[in-house]
Design a protein around this motif. Sequence first.
Motif, mmCIF file in Angstrom:
data_model
loop_
_atom_site.group_PDB
_atom_site.id
_atom_site.type_symbol
_atom_site.label_atom_id
_atom_site.label_comp_id
_atom_site.label_asym_id
_atom_site.label_seq_id
_atom_site.Cartn_x
_atom_site.Cartn_y
_atom_site.Cartn_z
ATOM 1 N N THR A 344 0.833 -1.205 0.000
ATOM 2 C CA THR A 344 0.000 0.000 0.000
ATOM 3 C C THR A 344 0.867 1.254 0.000
ATOM 4 N N ALA A 345 1.997 1.198 0.727
ATOM 5 C CA ALA A 345 2.916 2.341 0.773
ATOM 6 C C ALA A 345 3.492 2.630 -0.616
ATOM 7 N N VAL A 346 3.836 1.570 -1.356
ATOM 8 C CA VAL A 346 4.359 1.746 -2.714
ATOM 9 C C VAL A 346 3.319 2.443 -3.590
ATOM 10 N N LYS A 347 2.046 1.998 -3.452
ATOM 11 C CA LYS A 347 0.956 2.593 -4.230
ATOM 12 C C LYS A 347 0.765 4.069 -3.862
ATOM 13 N N LEU A 348 0.702 4.359 -2.559
ATOM 14 C CA LEU A 348 0.472 5.735 -2.127
ATOM 15 C C LEU A 348 1.662 6.643 -2.430
ATOM 16 N N THR A 349 2.847 6.090 -2.314
ATOM 17 C CA THR A 349 4.050 6.877 -2.660
ATOM 18 C C THR A 349 3.983 7.329 -4.113
ATOM 19 N N ASP A 350 3.596 6.427 -4.995
ATOM 20 C CA ASP A 350 3.480 6.763 -6.412
ATOM 21 C C ASP A 350 2.399 7.819 -6.628
ATOM 22 N N GLU A 351 1.268 7.683 -5.950
ATOM 23 C CA GLU A 351 0.169 8.635 -6.117
ATOM 24 C C GLU A 351 0.548 10.011 -5.578
ATOM 25 N N LEU A 352 1.243 10.045 -4.454
ATOM 26 C CA LEU A 352 1.689 11.322 -3.884
ATOM 27 C C LEU A 352 2.670 12.017 -4.826
ATOM 28 N N ARG A 353 3.575 11.255 -5.409
ATOM 29 C CA ARG A 353 4.542 11.840 -6.350
ATOM 30 C C ARG A 353 3.842 12.422 -7.560
ATOM 31 N N ARG A 354 2.833 11.696 -8.079
ATOM 32 C CA ARG A 354 2.111 12.197 -9.240
ATOM 33 C C ARG A 354 1.276 13.419 -8.898
ATOM 34 N N ALA A 355 1.009 13.596 -7.605
ATOM 35 C CA ALA A 355 0.284 14.788 -7.157
ATOM 36 C C ALA A 355 1.227 15.961 -6.906
ATOM 37 N N GLY A 356 2.530 15.769 -7.186
ATOM 38 C CA GLY A 356 3.487 16.865 -7.063
ATOM 39 C C GLY A 356 4.204 16.940 -5.735
ATOM 40 N N ILE A 357 4.094 15.909 -4.940
ATOM 41 C CA ILE A 357 4.716 15.898 -3.604
ATOM 42 C C ILE A 357 5.996 15.074 -3.646
ATOM 43 N N GLN A 358 7.046 15.583 -3.005
ATOM 44 C CA GLN A 358 8.344 14.902 -2.970
ATOM 45 C C GLN A 358 8.317 13.829 -1.881
ATOM 46 N N VAL A 359 8.482 12.586 -2.272
ATOM 47 C CA VAL A 359 8.331 11.471 -1.334
ATOM 48 C C VAL A 359 9.459 10.469 -1.516
ATOM 49 N N ASP A 360 9.887 9.873 -0.402
ATOM 50 C CA ASP A 360 10.806 8.732 -0.461
ATOM 51 C C ASP A 360 10.386 7.745 0.616
ATOM 52 N N LYS A 361 10.934 6.533 0.546
ATOM 53 C CA LYS A 361 10.606 5.497 1.519
ATOM 54 C C LYS A 361 11.802 4.589 1.730
ATOM 55 N N ASP A 362 11.700 3.715 2.683
ATOM 56 C CA ASP A 362 12.762 2.762 2.975
ATOM 57 C C ASP A 362 12.759 1.629 1.949
ATOM 58 N N TYR A 363 13.932 1.272 1.463
ATOM 59 C CA TYR A 363 14.068 0.146 0.537
ATOM 60 C C TYR A 363 15.066 -0.888 1.061
ATOM 61 N N LEU A 364 15.403 -0.794 2.348
ATOM 62 C CA LEU A 364 16.385 -1.719 2.914
ATOM 63 C C LEU A 364 15.795 -2.624 3.991
ATOM 64 N N GLY A 365 14.477 -2.605 4.174
ATOM 65 C CA GLY A 365 13.841 -3.466 5.172
ATOM 66 C C GLY A 365 14.214 -3.107 6.603
ATOM 67 N N LYS A 366 14.462 -1.826 6.870
ATOM 68 C CA LYS A 366 14.859 -1.394 8.218
ATOM 69 C C LYS A 366 13.672 -1.441 9.176
ATOM 70 N N LYS A 367 13.999 -1.541 10.472
ATOM 71 C CA LYS A 367 12.975 -1.484 11.504
ATOM 72 C C LYS A 367 12.468 -0.050 11.614
ATOM 73 N N MET A 368 11.317 0.118 12.323
ATOM 74 C CA MET A 368 10.675 1.421 12.388
ATOM 75 C C MET A 368 11.612 2.504 12.921
ATOM 76 N N LYS A 369 12.347 2.233 13.991
ATOM 77 C CA LYS A 369 13.231 3.237 14.580
ATOM 78 C C LYS A 369 14.287 3.694 13.574
ATOM 79 N N ALA A 370 14.853 2.749 12.829
ATOM 80 C CA ALA A 370 15.876 3.082 11.833
ATOM 81 C C ALA A 370 15.268 3.880 10.683
ATOM 82 N N GLN A 371 14.012 3.590 10.329
ATOM 83 C CA GLN A 371 13.347 4.347 9.264
ATOM 84 C C GLN A 371 13.109 5.791 9.700
#
Length: 426
Positions: A344-371
Amino acid sequence: MSMNAPRGTQDILPGTSEKWQYVEEQLADLCRRYHYKEIRTPIFEHTELFQRGVGDSTDIVQKEMYTFEDRGGRSITLRPEGTASVVRSYVQNKVYGLPNQPTKYFYMGPMFRYERPQQGRMRQFVQFGIEALGSDDPAIDAEVLSLALNSYRELGLQSLKLVVNSLGDQESREAHRAALVRHFDPHREELCADCQVRLDQNPLRVLDCKKDREHPAMETAPSILEYLNDYSKDYFEQVKQYLDVMDIDYVVDPNLVRGLDYYNHTAFEIMSEAEGFGAITTLSGGGRYTGLVQEVGGPETSGIGFAMSIERLLMALEAENVELPTDEGLDVFFVSLGDEANRTAVKLTDELRRAGIQVDKDYLGKKMKAQFKAADRLGSKFVLVLGDQELENGVINVKNMASGEQQEVALDSIIEHMKNELTGGK
């Protein structure tokens, strides 16, 4: 085997490239206000273009060009400057025949010169320049000088000096050339090898020699201003009057010459007077030229232009401690936990970007604190948190990283919510 960038070149990495982007955007916007349109020419041209356009007697052609033979046996040169290429395009595309004249261009891109690398002077460097073709009006000379100065001022530089001179028309230059030969010929053997050649090919360039600048004959050399005919004197006076009405300060230096063969009438340089800028103070230079368009096969057309090194511009900004307003922060960082939440995060990240918002996410499988630490390092304004519980409830947790405030927002309204948060509800 260690592979490094070739000598005289550099990598411009994130953290610095944002400054380049900001400067390039500001320069393009300034040109738009002056009604100069962008032109993009090839990085390499036939060698003859620079031999004829820049001049066989110049250091650029004799010592600095990157020239090679292609597979068809043609001599090709990486462009060492921009004017010759712009003029070649102007002629080839018959732009001189279009009704709207003068033609006003700006360009930005890499140039190549084989010279000793030093601070602010590279073998591959980026040059910004403008050319105005098709007008003999002294007012457009003043316009070009104004644009050149404002290129620096609008970026925040203050310690600037504009130096101007007149090289006169062909008649004036010939008279001055003869006077220079008479003056320097008795000292020929005392001059460097380059100047001995210049004395025969282009005596004006003897005045620009770095090796012989302390020679006593330099101080007593005849000034071009003494040999200007009435037309050239009047032209120069008009340029200065236009600068005066625009409240542009300048210094007249009769020893200012330009290193390329095609200049006449107005010549100028802009220098930095900032403390600690370096021994080479020139930021940019340019001037008027007549004959260059004819030299590459076009009709008799005059032009004027200037060029600057972006590297030296950035050095000057640093010397004056000018901070460029480059926003390196991130709008949103997405923290997701669990496979379904991640999809769902991948889907929303793409939609936010297409709406003109600068977004990034974790791609290393880090735990919440590390993210969250990653979001903090990236300077993210907001963090969106989505886990199995939030997914089940159809909500997403939004944290404002500046205030620490958190709120739950419905998944189907997150895009509009973030737009409002990032624009202050505007």
